[in-house]
Design a protein around this motif. Structure first.
Motif, short mmCIF file in Angstrom:
data_model
loop_
_atom_site.label_atom_id
_atom_site.label_comp_id
_atom_site.label_asym_id
_atom_site.label_seq_id
_atom_site.Cartn_x
_atom_site.Cartn_y
_atom_site.Cartn_z
N ASP A 65 0.84 -1.19 0.00
CA ASP A 65 0.00 0.00 0.00
C ASP A 65 0.88 1.24 0.00
OD1 ASP A 65 -2.55 -1.39 0.32
OD2 ASP A 65 -1.81 -1.87 2.32
N ILE A 66 2.04 1.14 0.63
CA ILE A 66 2.98 2.26 0.76
C ILE A 66 4.37 1.76 0.40
CG2 ILE A 66 4.07 3.87 2.39
CD1 ILE A 66 1.45 3.69 4.03
N ILE A 67 5.09 2.56 -0.37
CA ILE A 67 6.49 2.30 -0.70
C ILE A 67 7.32 3.34 0.04
CG2 ILE A 67 8.22 2.10 -2.53
CD1 ILE A 67 5.82 0.14 -2.81
N VAL A 68 8.33 2.89 0.77
CA VAL A 68 9.28 3.77 1.44
C VAL A 68 10.61 3.57 0.73
CG1 VAL A 68 10.45 4.37 3.59
CG2 VAL A 68 8.09 3.55 3.65
N ALA A 69 11.21 4.66 0.24
CA ALA A 69 12.40 4.52 -0.58
C ALA A 69 13.33 5.72 -0.44
CB ALA A 69 12.00 4.35 -2.05
N HIS A 70 14.54 5.52 -0.91
CA HIS A 70 15.45 6.64 -1.13
C HIS A 70 14.86 7.43 -2.31
CE1 HIS A 70 17.59 4.79 -4.73
NE2 HIS A 70 16.72 3.85 -4.34
N ALA A 71 15.41 8.54 -2.64
CA ALA A 71 14.83 9.37 -3.70
C ALA A 71 15.42 9.03 -5.06
CB ALA A 71 15.01 10.85 -3.37
N GLY A 72 15.54 7.75 -5.35
CA GLY A 72 16.01 7.29 -6.66
C GLY A 72 14.85 7.20 -7.63
N MET A 73 15.06 7.63 -8.85
CA MET A 73 13.96 7.71 -9.81
C MET A 73 13.39 6.36 -10.18
SD MET A 73 13.19 10.77 -9.94
CE MET A 73 11.89 10.59 -11.14
N GLY A 74 14.17 5.28 -10.16
CA GLY A 74 13.62 3.97 -10.48
C GLY A 74 12.52 3.57 -9.50
N SER A 75 12.78 3.76 -8.21
CA SER A 75 11.78 3.44 -7.19
C SER A 75 10.58 4.36 -7.30
CB SER A 75 12.40 3.57 -5.80
OG SER A 75 13.46 2.66 -5.64
N VAL A 76 10.83 5.64 -7.55
CA VAL A 76 9.75 6.62 -7.66
C VAL A 76 8.84 6.29 -8.83
CG1 VAL A 76 9.22 9.04 -8.18
CG2 VAL A 76 11.03 8.48 -6.53
N LEU A 77 9.41 6.06 -10.00
CA LEU A 77 8.60 5.78 -11.18
C LEU A 77 7.82 4.48 -11.04
CD1 LEU A 77 11.04 6.92 -14.00
CD2 LEU A 77 8.96 8.08 -13.20
N THR A 78 8.45 3.45 -10.48
CA THR A 78 7.75 2.18 -10.28
C THR A 78 6.55 2.37 -9.35
OG1 THR A 78 9.76 0.90 -10.65
CG2 THR A 78 7.98 -0.20 -9.46
N ALA A 79 6.75 3.08 -8.25
CA ALA A 79 5.65 3.31 -7.30
C ALA A 79 4.52 4.10 -7.95
CB ALA A 79 6.17 4.04 -6.06
N LEU A 80 4.86 5.15 -8.70
CA LEU A 80 3.84 5.97 -9.33
C LEU A 80 3.10 5.22 -10.44
CD1 LEU A 80 5.64 9.42 -9.48
CD2 LEU A 80 3.89 8.67 -7.87
#
Length: 160
Positions: A65-80
């Motif tokens: 339900d929630i992704i907690v990540a560093h501010a790397g774009m791969g993680s950001v784009l996948t979550a979005l």
């Protein structure tokens, strides 16, 4: 479920430790799974793995339900792309967690968007996670593909 990811290239013990502390003292019973990279930190309250295959990573994101990540774009784009509520805590250059402070700039820029909560450091993580829990499941997804108007603009630019 909350999925914590530090990316595949390096550990981010400050983030993993902060989420572990939060889980242990503030949210017992919350299901949290963390991909912790080559960390020396051993979580007490988090289920975790050092590495995940791409399929395992995508499955963890899909379940979360929630992704907690560093501010790397791969993680950001996948979550979005999957419409997940996102909590970011950027790596810091002055702590030698990365080579410079590009993640701080990224986190500030992304923090203005709906569904993204930013903790600039461990002291802000509790508030970001609390806000993310309240907002989970209310996010729109983004497309994994460029819009037709963007593709056309790029075509015109390349042709010119």
């Amino acid at each position: 479920m909350i999925f914590v990811t530090v990316g595949s290239q390096m550990a981010f013990d400050r983030l993993v430790g902060a989420v572990d502390d939060w889980a242990e003292s503030r949210r017992p019973g919350v299901d949290i799974f963390a991909q912790i990279g080559p960390s020396t930190y051993q979580p007490r309250a988090l289920r975790h793995a050092h590495a995940l295959t791409p399929a395992e990573f995508n499955a963890a994101v899909a379940r979360a339900d929630i992704i907690v990540a560093h501010a790397g774009m791969g993680s950001v784009l996948t979550a979005l792309e999957m419409g997940k509520t996102l909590v970011l805590m950027p790596r810091r250059g002055d702590l030698q967690e990365t080579r410079n402070d590009h993640q701080i700039a990224t986190a500030r820029w992304l923090g203005e968007r709906p569904g993204i909560h930013v903790a600039m450091d461990e002291t802000e993580l509790d508030a970001a996670l609390t806000a993310a829990l309240a907002a989970a499941r209310r996010n729109a997804t983004i497309s994994a593909y460029a819009s037709p108007s963007l593709i056309e603009a790029v075509r015109r630019f390349v042709a010119a």
